[in-house]
Write a protein that holds these residues in place. Structure first.
Motif, short mmCIF file in Angstrom:
data_model
loop_
_atom_site.label_atom_id
_atom_site.label_comp_id
_atom_site.label_asym_id
_atom_site.label_seq_id
_atom_site.Cartn_x
_atom_site.Cartn_y
_atom_site.Cartn_z
N GLY A 42 0.78 -1.23 0.00
CA GLY A 42 0.00 0.00 0.00
C GLY A 42 0.81 1.28 0.00
N HIS A 43 2.10 1.20 -0.25
CA HIS A 43 2.95 2.38 -0.28
C HIS A 43 3.15 2.83 -1.72
CE1 HIS A 43 3.94 0.58 3.59
NE2 HIS A 43 4.13 1.82 3.99
N ASN A 44 2.92 4.11 -1.97
CA ASN A 44 3.17 4.67 -3.29
C ASN A 44 4.39 5.58 -3.21
OD1 ASN A 44 1.16 3.51 -4.80
ND2 ASN A 44 -0.33 5.09 -4.30
N MET A 45 5.43 5.21 -3.94
CA MET A 45 6.66 6.00 -3.98
C MET A 45 6.99 6.26 -5.44
SD MET A 45 9.18 4.22 -1.28
CE MET A 45 8.41 2.83 -0.52
N ASP A 46 7.64 7.37 -5.68
CA ASP A 46 8.06 7.60 -7.06
C ASP A 46 9.32 6.79 -7.36
OD1 ASP A 46 9.79 9.09 -5.53
OD2 ASP A 46 9.80 10.82 -6.85
N ARG A 47 9.63 6.68 -8.61
CA ARG A 47 10.71 5.82 -9.09
C ARG A 47 12.07 6.23 -8.51
NH1 ARG A 47 13.77 2.33 -10.02
NH2 ARG A 47 14.64 1.78 -12.01
N SER A 48 12.30 7.52 -8.38
CA SER A 48 13.60 7.97 -7.87
C SER A 48 13.80 7.59 -6.41
CB SER A 48 13.77 9.48 -8.06
OG SER A 48 12.80 10.18 -7.32
N THR A 49 12.73 7.65 -5.63
CA THR A 49 12.82 7.25 -4.22
C THR A 49 13.09 5.76 -4.10
OG1 THR A 49 11.26 9.00 -3.64
CG2 THR A 49 11.60 7.27 -2.01
N GLU A 50 12.39 4.96 -4.91
CA GLU A 50 12.62 3.52 -4.90
C GLU A 50 14.05 3.19 -5.29
OE1 GLU A 50 9.70 1.81 -7.47
OE2 GLU A 50 8.11 1.99 -6.00
N GLU A 51 14.57 3.90 -6.28
CA GLU A 51 15.94 3.67 -6.74
C GLU A 51 16.94 4.00 -5.64
OE1 GLU A 51 18.78 2.29 -9.25
OE2 GLU A 51 16.65 2.31 -9.71
N LYS A 52 16.72 5.08 -4.90
CA LYS A 52 17.61 5.45 -3.80
C LYS A 52 17.61 4.38 -2.71
CE LYS A 52 17.18 10.40 -4.46
NZ LYS A 52 16.58 11.64 -3.95
N ILE A 53 16.42 3.84 -2.41
CA ILE A 53 16.32 2.83 -1.36
C ILE A 53 17.03 1.55 -1.78
CG2 ILE A 53 14.70 1.33 -0.13
CD1 ILE A 53 12.74 3.74 -0.19
N THR A 54 16.81 1.10 -3.02
CA THR A 54 17.44 -0.14 -3.46
C THR A 54 18.95 0.04 -3.62
OG1 THR A 54 16.91 0.34 -5.78
CG2 THR A 54 15.38 -1.07 -4.56
N ASP A 55 19.39 1.22 -4.03
CA ASP A 55 20.83 1.48 -4.12
C ASP A 55 21.48 1.44 -2.74
OD1 ASP A 55 20.74 1.70 -6.86
OD2 ASP A 55 20.80 3.89 -6.89
#
Length: 75
Positions: A42-55
């Motif tokens: 249920g979390h909506n994040m933009d692509r750049s935020t997801e990329e920062k987290i996975t990096d």
């Protein structure tokens, strides 16, 4: 007033650049898995935020283990 309009136009230009990065073709398996899990929870994040987290996760894994993540799995 012109200063405010120019600033708003500049912000719009930055936003269109971030949507260009959301092309699903450039996601690796870790990014896709994180995106799937975030949406399911249920979390909506933009692509750049997801990329920062996975990096950050990749960097922590590499620092902790001393091994590089396999390029087949993650870039």
């Amino acid at each position: 007033m012109d200063f405010i309009k120019k600033a708003a136009e500049g912000m719009k230009g930055n936003q269109s650049g971030s949507t260009q990065q959301s092309n699903p073709g450039d996601q690796d398996y870790v990014d896709k898995a994180f995106d799937f899990a975030a949406k399911k929870s249920g979390h909506n994040m933009d692509r750049s935020t997801e990329e920062k987290i996975t990096d950050a996760g990749r960097n922590a894994y590499e620092k902790l283990t001393g091994n590089k993540v396999d390029p087949k799995i993650s870039n």
